[in-house]
Write a protein that holds these residues in place. Structure first.
Motif, PDB file in Angstrom:
ATOM      1  N   THR A   1       0.878  -1.020   0.043  1.00 18.98           N
ATOM      2  CA  THR A   1      -0.013   0.162   0.091  1.00 18.98           C
ATOM      3  C   THR A   1       0.928   1.143   0.167  1.00 18.98           C
ATOM      4  O   THR A   1       1.247   1.722   0.971  1.00 18.98           O
ATOM      5  N   ASN A   2       1.388   1.749  -1.126  1.00 19.27           N
ATOM      6  CA  ASN A   2       2.195   2.838  -1.090  1.00 19.27           C
ATOM      7  C   ASN A   2       1.348   4.131  -0.657  1.00 19.27           C
ATOM      8  O   ASN A   2       0.226   3.978  -0.661  1.00 19.27           O
ATOM      9  N   PRO A   3       2.012   4.984   0.126  1.00 21.24           N
ATOM     10  CA  PRO A   3       1.308   6.112   0.756  1.00 21.24           C
ATOM     11  C   PRO A   3       0.838   6.901  -0.301  1.00 21.24           C
ATOM     12  O   PRO A   3       1.057   6.995  -1.468  1.00 21.24           O
ATOM     13  N   SER A   4      -0.312   7.719   0.052  1.00 28.02           N
ATOM     14  CA  SER A   4      -0.991   8.610  -0.790  1.00 28.02           C
ATOM     15  C   SER A   4       0.220   9.595  -1.535  1.00 28.02           C
ATOM     16  O   SER A   4       1.026  10.411  -0.683  1.00 28.02           O
ATOM     17  N   ALA A   5      -0.057   9.941  -2.530  1.00 26.36           N
ATOM     18  CA  ALA A   5       0.805  10.797  -3.288  1.00 26.36           C
ATOM     19  C   ALA A   5       0.151  11.109  -4.768  1.00 26.36           C
ATOM     20  O   ALA A   5      -0.900  10.612  -5.323  1.00 26.36           O
ATOM     21  N   GLU A   6       0.832  12.325  -5.251  1.00 23.78           N
ATOM     22  CA  GLU A   6       0.211  12.661  -6.648  1.00 23.78           C
ATOM     23  C   GLU A   6       1.834  12.325  -7.620  1.00 23.78           C
ATOM     24  O   GLU A   6       2.757  12.502  -6.952  1.00 23.78           O
ATOM     25  N   VAL A   7       1.690  12.012  -8.665  1.00 22.71           N
ATOM     26  CA  VAL A   7       2.550  11.539  -9.551  1.00 22.71           C
ATOM     27  C   VAL A   7       2.391  12.370 -10.814  1.00 22.71           C
ATOM     28  O   VAL A   7       1.522  12.574 -11.751  1.00 22.71           O
ATOM     29  N   TYR A   8       3.654  12.967 -11.108  1.00 18.09           N
ATOM     30  CA  TYR A   8       3.920  13.884 -12.447  1.00 18.09           C
ATOM     31  C   TYR A   8       5.242  13.409 -13.128  1.00 18.09           C
ATOM     32  O   TYR A   8       6.040  12.699 -12.636  1.00 18.09           O
TER      33      TYR A   8
ATOM     34  N   GLY B   1      11.188  19.340   1.045  1.00 14.84           N
ATOM     35  CA  GLY B   1      10.735  20.436   0.984  1.00 14.84           C
ATOM     36  C   GLY B   1       9.979  20.652  -0.255  1.00 14.84           C
ATOM     37  O   GLY B   1      10.440  20.919  -1.332  1.00 14.84           O
ATOM     38  N   VAL B   2       8.766  20.339  -0.185  1.00 17.35           N
ATOM     39  CA  VAL B   2       7.859  20.627  -1.417  1.00 17.35           C
ATOM     40  C   VAL B   2       7.749  21.924  -1.755  1.00 17.35           C
ATOM     41  O   VAL B   2       7.860  22.752  -0.838  1.00 17.35           O
ATOM     42  N   LEU B   3       8.094  22.097  -3.133  1.00 20.36           N
ATOM     43  CA  LEU B   3       7.950  23.466  -3.633  1.00 20.36           C
ATOM     44  C   LEU B   3       6.420  24.160  -3.406  1.00 20.36           C
ATOM     45  O   LEU B   3       5.525  23.635  -3.782  1.00 20.36           O
ATOM     46  N   ASN B   4       6.386  25.334  -3.000  1.00 19.04           N
ATOM     47  CA  ASN B   4       5.134  25.789  -2.499  1.00 19.04           C
ATOM     48  C   ASN B   4       4.316  26.305  -3.717  1.00 19.04           C
ATOM     49  O   ASN B   4       3.186  26.409  -3.846  1.00 19.04           O
ATOM     50  N   LYS B   5       5.040  26.610  -4.821  1.00 14.27           N
ATOM     51  CA  LYS B   5       4.431  27.306  -5.948  1.00 14.27           C
ATOM     52  C   LYS B   5       3.477  26.303  -6.766  1.00 14.27           C
ATOM     53  O   LYS B   5       2.325  26.528  -6.735  1.00 14.27           O
ATOM     54  N   ASP B   6       4.185  25.092  -7.117  1.00 12.64           N
ATOM     55  CA  ASP B   6       3.167  24.288  -8.036  1.00 12.64           C
ATOM     56  C   ASP B   6       2.774  22.921  -7.213  1.00 12.64           C
ATOM     57  O   ASP B   6       2.150  22.060  -7.500  1.00 12.64           O
ATOM     58  N   LYS B   7       3.859  22.552  -6.012  1.00 12.91           N
ATOM     59  CA  LYS B   7       3.771  21.550  -5.357  1.00 12.91           C
ATOM     60  C   LYS B   7       3.933  20.153  -6.328  1.00 12.91           C
ATOM     61  O   LYS B   7       3.164  19.246  -6.022  1.00 12.91           O
ATOM     62  N   LYS B   8       4.536  20.271  -7.203  1.00 11.20           N
ATOM     63  CA  LYS B   8       4.874  18.980  -8.330  1.00 11.20           C
ATOM     64  C   LYS B   8       6.068  18.731  -8.094  1.00 11.20           C
ATOM     65  O   LYS B   8       6.797  17.605  -8.837  1.00 11.20           O
ATOM     66  N   SER B   9       6.985  19.189  -6.987  1.00 11.87           N
ATOM     67  CA  SER B   9       8.387  18.705  -6.993  1.00 11.87           C
ATOM     68  C   SER B   9       8.983  19.129  -5.473  1.00 11.87           C
ATOM     69  O   SER B   9       8.059  19.725  -4.844  1.00 11.87           O
TER      70      SER B   9
ATOM     71  N   LEU C   1      10.210  11.352 -13.774  1.00 19.00           N
ATOM     72  CA  LEU C   1       8.790  10.977 -13.026  1.00 19.00           C
ATOM     73  C   LEU C   1       9.231  11.127 -11.684  1.00 19.00           C
ATOM     74  O   LEU C   1       9.752  10.531 -10.849  1.00 19.00           O
ATOM     75  N   THR C   2       8.165  12.068 -11.136  1.00 19.31           N
ATOM     76  CA  THR C   2       8.252  12.522  -9.506  1.00 19.31           C
ATOM     77  C   THR C   2       7.126  12.117  -8.904  1.00 19.31           C
ATOM     78  O   THR C   2       5.756  12.454  -9.347  1.00 19.31           O
ATOM     79  N   VAL C   3       7.121  11.522  -7.759  1.00 22.72           N
ATOM     80  CA  VAL C   3       6.293  11.232  -6.757  1.00 22.72           C
ATOM     81  C   VAL C   3       6.206  12.414  -5.457  1.00 22.72           C
ATOM     82  O   VAL C   3       7.323  12.410  -5.041  1.00 22.72           O
ATOM     83  N   VAL C   4       5.113  12.839  -5.388  1.00 25.72           N
ATOM     84  CA  VAL C   4       5.142  13.785  -4.296  1.00 25.72           C
ATOM     85  C   VAL C   4       4.179  13.402  -3.101  1.00 25.72           C
ATOM     86  O   VAL C   4       2.808  13.302  -3.631  1.00 25.72           O
TER      87      VAL C   4
ATOM     88  N   LEU D   1       9.865  11.490  -4.194  1.00 23.17           N
ATOM     89  CA  LEU D   1      10.730  10.301  -4.891  1.00 23.17           C
ATOM     90  C   LEU D   1      10.781  10.746  -6.273  1.00 23.17           C
ATOM     91  O   LEU D   1       9.682  10.857  -6.940  1.00 23.17           O
ATOM     92  N   ARG D   2      11.909  10.607  -6.939  1.00 24.59           N
ATOM     93  CA  ARG D   2      11.923  11.105  -8.292  1.00 24.59           C
ATOM     94  C   ARG D   2      12.942   9.897  -9.259  1.00 24.59           C
ATOM     95  O   ARG D   2      14.009   9.479  -8.459  1.00 24.59           O
ATOM     96  N   ILE D   3      12.348   9.835 -10.421  1.00 22.30           N
ATOM     97  CA  ILE D   3      13.265   8.793 -11.253  1.00 22.30           C
ATOM     98  C   ILE D   3      13.614   9.944 -12.228  1.00 22.30           C
ATOM     99  O   ILE D   3      12.918  10.388 -13.023  1.00 22.30           O
TER     100      ILE D   3
END
Length: 458
Positions: free
Chosen positions: A322-329, A397-405, A362-365, A436-438
């Protein structure tokens, strides 16, 4: 005259006694003609394995297509109330060891107490070597005492006299006679096993005696059954492994018919072919296969002549994740509907992207900071569309602007042959991570498939 009358009364009394004994103990009379008597099978060998008839089946209700067979109870006893799941497997003596005990250990150890209370495992000892049966039953009793006491495990046997002819059968597909005998007997074994299990669970799961189970497989099966039942239409068989007759799930109402189907066509073809025909006859045209697989073939040597068997299910995952809840970009161009999130979520989906360039990712936030302890990333399919050059990184440290990285990243290591796996990540990276980033480190012409990303956490 008195002597004759007395003699007649004695004979009559003996006949009455024999009739009474046969009525209550028919199996013992049956075994009298065998070379080894049932007395050599210890542990409750004289008890009968009473069947809980399926009230849902019209076959049982009307006593259609009678299937006459007597079962002997070797260990345990089924509970009075129907469980959610009956798990059936038959076992025979193998030339090169047995996998039965490890298979049962896997089934029970991969289940919670609540899950174990919702299932019963039925083992048909389908061999006629009574010395081997005695040793097997003894080992089962010593290893699974609590499961036997709780009605979670039942061991049964059917005498050889109940079997139809197993030699001189039709050689369909030009199979050798011994191969025909083996597969025909296996069909009968499964028929008897399924017939007995028909009333024990709402659903029936067919396994073999040399498999490993995924963690919490029952909960996963229950979830998929509920989802399938909520859909329009009907189903006859759900598959939780792509291999043979492993991980096939049926409704208990269909079992009496399935048992008779296998027995009726027992000499025609192997059981995994018959079950496909049965599913189609019940108007389910397409297979319904769930991934990842919940059961893996573990045996190295086949029960047929002890031949080497390397059959494995590539989609099996022992630990239900059960991977933790996340957004993937990802900034890699996505092909059709193979979106990045599919590599992160449980199920059979995957991310498929067009030729990546150096610096693509591919980045998992994570929705909440997470202490990562293990990481597994697999790419490619069938040796194609692997990620040739890349590395895995954790970010803070999630980027506050877009929260995608994340603001910063730390490399953990590079892919080797399209795969990255690392344990004890927390010893190198002891603080909670937000990403987590690939990262692609060199351009490639081939497209890339990221099959799955699995992490363990504290």
């Amino acid at each position: 005259m008195r002597r004759r009358a007395k003699k007649k009364n004695v004979v009559l009394g003996v006949l009455v006694l024999v009739s009474v004994l046969y009525f209550f103990y028919p199996y013992e009379f049956l075994l009298m003609g065998l070379t080894r008597s049932a007395q050599s099978i210890p542990y409750q060998s004289s008890r009968h394995a009473e069947r809980l008839l399926s009230k849902e089946s019209w076959v049982e209700q009307g006593d259609y297509l009678p299937l006459n067979v007597t079962y002997q109870l070797l260990a345990g006893a089924p509970a009075d109330q129907q469980k959610f799941l009956a798990v059936g497997l038959s076992s025979v003596k193998r030339k090169k060891g047995s996998y039965l005990i490890p298979t049962l250990q896997s089934l029970f150890s991969q289940s919670t107490p609540e899950e174990r209370s919702s299932m019963v495992v039925v083992v048909l000892i389908a061999d006629f070597d009574y010395s081997w049966i005695s040793n097997t039953v003894r080992e089962i009793n010593s290893t699974f005492d609590s499961e036997l006491q709780e009605g979670q495990l039942v061991v049964i046997h059917v005498a050889q006299d109940w079997y139809p002819p197993l030699t001189g059968l039709k050689r369909n597909y030009n199979d050798a006679p011994d191969r025909v005998t083996f597969r025909s007997k296996q069909n009968v074994d499964y028929s008897f096993l399924i017939h007995y299990s028909a009333g024990l669970g709402q659903y029936y799961l067919q396994l073999e005696d040399d498999v490993l189970s995924a963690q919490n497989f029952l909960t996963t099966i229950r979830k998929h059954v509920e989802e399938q039942n909520a859909k329009k239409g009907t189903w006859a068989m759900l598959e939780f492994s792509a291999l043979g007759y492993i991980g096939k799930l049926y409704k208990t109402s269909d079992l009496p018919l399935l048992a008779r189907f296998l027995l009726l066509f027992y000499q025609e073809m192997p059981c995994d072919w018959l079950m496909t025909h049965f599913r189609e006859l019940l108007t389910q045209r397409q297979a319904i296969l769930f991934k990842p697989s919940l059961f893996q073939h573990a045996g190295t040597f086949s029960s047929f002549q002890g031949t080497y068997n390397k059959l494995k299910d590539k989609d099996f995952e022992e630990g239900v994740y059960t991977n933790p809840s996340a957004e993937v970009y990802s900034n890699i161009s996505t092909y059709q509907k193979h979106f990045p999130k599919l590599a992160w979520d449980a199920g059979e989906g995957f991310f498929w992207g067009r030729s990546p360039e150096s610096g693509d990712h591919l980045t998992v936030v994570f929705l909440e900071p997470t202490l990562v302890t293990g990481i597994l990333v697999e790419t490619g399919s069938g040796g194609k569309d692997l990620l040739d050059s890349g590395q895995v990184e954790l970010g803070q440290g999630v980027l506050n602007k877009d929260k995608k990285s994340c603001k910063t990243f730390q490399s953990l290591g590079a892919f080797i042959n399209g795969k990255f796996e690392m344990h004890e990540v927390d010893k190198l990276h002891s603080s909670a991570s937000s990403c987590l980033r690939i990262l692609v480190t060199a351009a490639q012409k081939d497209w890339v498939i990221i099959q799955k990303i699995r992490i363990t956490t504290k």
